[in-house]
Design an enzyme around this catalytic site. Structure first.
Site: not given
Ligand code: NAD
Length: 311
Positions: A10, A149
């Site tokens: 991700g 969430y």
């Molecule tokens: P993203 O969607 O790019 O990354 C999430 C990854 O998890 C993806 O690669 C997806 O394919 C994988 N995934 C989802 N379900 C899965 C499963 N069941 N098994 C294996 N892999 C799975 O999102 P991101 O923005 O990189 O977020 C990463 C983390 O950071 C997440 O936990 C998100 O909740 C947290 N987060 C992100 C932000 C932000 O601003 N981007 C803010 C708060 C929290």
């Protein structure tokens, strides 16, 4: 470090992989590629210290096999994106809660220290001046439309905390606030890449609501070293730590800034939340991290401002 990065394909996870490989660590990614993609891992894919395992964090025995032999687990896999959450609240609750249980349980049983990615969403509608990590703020006023969430992430924190306390294995909880950078796509509702893409294509910039809601965007390049430093900081163990940017901006202000920096002649078009996400959708008015704890623990001082983040 022999690290496992769940969700490593991700946006944030792939930058973490780049960083870990560049610093000489071994990395295994576990990702089901639901919102991530292999192309995010191009920089590390050929490295002999890197491996991608395609599969789900819901597969308990796979999670255990992948984590066996590692010493550090960064747990970032989650069902994310406003549409995913609002359209499938129970499915995202299931993934985000049970997936985290599997990962944390495997980390503890294999003796690996672990980090769990949480979110500013755990503060619900709280729009205080700067959100400190105090427990009484968390889920004090849930955000209904993104409840599944926020609730799952709140429970993830609790799961991490309990397993960390009972096992004595180091654990860090990071609360990310609107992190932005290359590879983040606008597909799942992320506002900065969406605005930039609309501006570059001379399409209307779609501001949801009135655009008065305020946010504070943080660069992924400031966040990643902070996450890794927190893992090496015993004073951070079993704590939830806010990580984000420092420059507050309204969403209308963000649209103006994107127009200015891209030189685009796009119009701004206002779309109601109901039209964007369906009836009953709610958004919080303000989301601003207090990063005093991170400053104290690791001298956290983000280097990139909003202009750097947009460009
Ligand atoms: P993203 O969607 O790019 O990354 C999430 C990854 O998890 C993806 O690669 C997806 O394919 C994988 N995934 C989802 N379900 C899965 C499963 N069941 N098994 C294996 N892999 C799975 O999102 P991101 O923005 O990189 O977020 C990463 C983390 O950071 C997440 O936990 C998100 O909740 C947290 N987060 C992100 C932000 C932000 O601003 N981007 C803010 C708060 C929290």
């Amino acid at each position: 470090m022999k690290a496992v990065v769940t969700g490593g394909a991700g946006f944030i996870g792939s930058h973490l992989c780049d960083y870990l490989i560049a610093h000489g660590h071994e990395v295994t990614v576990l990702d089901d590629l639901s919102t991530g993609s292999e192309s995010n891992l191009e920089q590390v894919a050929q490295n002999t210290s890197f491996e991608l395992v395609k599969g789900s964090i819901l597969d308990q025995s796979l999670v255990s096999d992948v984590i066996a032999g590692s010493d550090t687990v960064f747990h970032l896999a989650a069902a994310v994106g406003v549409h995913t959450i609002v359209d499938n609240p129970l499915r995202s609750l299931h993934t985000n809660l049970h997936g985290t249980e599997n990962v944390v349980e495997a980390a503890v049983s294999h003796g690996a220290r672990f980090m769990v990615a949480s979110t500013s969403e755990v503060y619900g509608k709280n729009d205080a001046d700067g959100l400190t990590e105090d427990a009484d703020r968390v889920l004090g006023s849930p955000l209904k439309s993104r409840w599944s969430y926020a609730a799952a992430k709140g429970l993830d924190e609790l799961v991490a905390h309990i397993y960390g306390e009972q096992s004595g294995i180091p654990c860090v909880i990071t609360r990310f606030f609107n992190i932005v950078g290359p590879r983040q796509t606008g597909r799942y509702g992320m506002v900065v890449p969406r605005f930039v893409s609309q501006a570059l294509n001379n399409e209307p910039i779609t501001v949801y609501g009135e655009g008065t809601q305020r946010r504070c965007f943080g660069s992924v390049f400031d966040i990643i070293p902070a996450v890794v430093r927190l893992m090496d900081t015993p004073a951070a163990y079993n704590k939830a730590v806010n990580l984000g940017g420092q420059e507050e901006v309204s969403i209308k202000g963000l649209a103006d800034r994107v127009l200015e920096l891209t030189g685009s002649s796009s119009e701004i078009s206002y779309v109601s939340y109901a039209d964007a996400y369906g009836k009953g959708y709610e958004d919080m008015q303000r989301r601003m991290p207090d990063t005093t704890l991170a400053n104290r623990l690791i001298d956290y001082a983000p280097q990139r401002d909003l202009n750097d983040i947009i460009t």
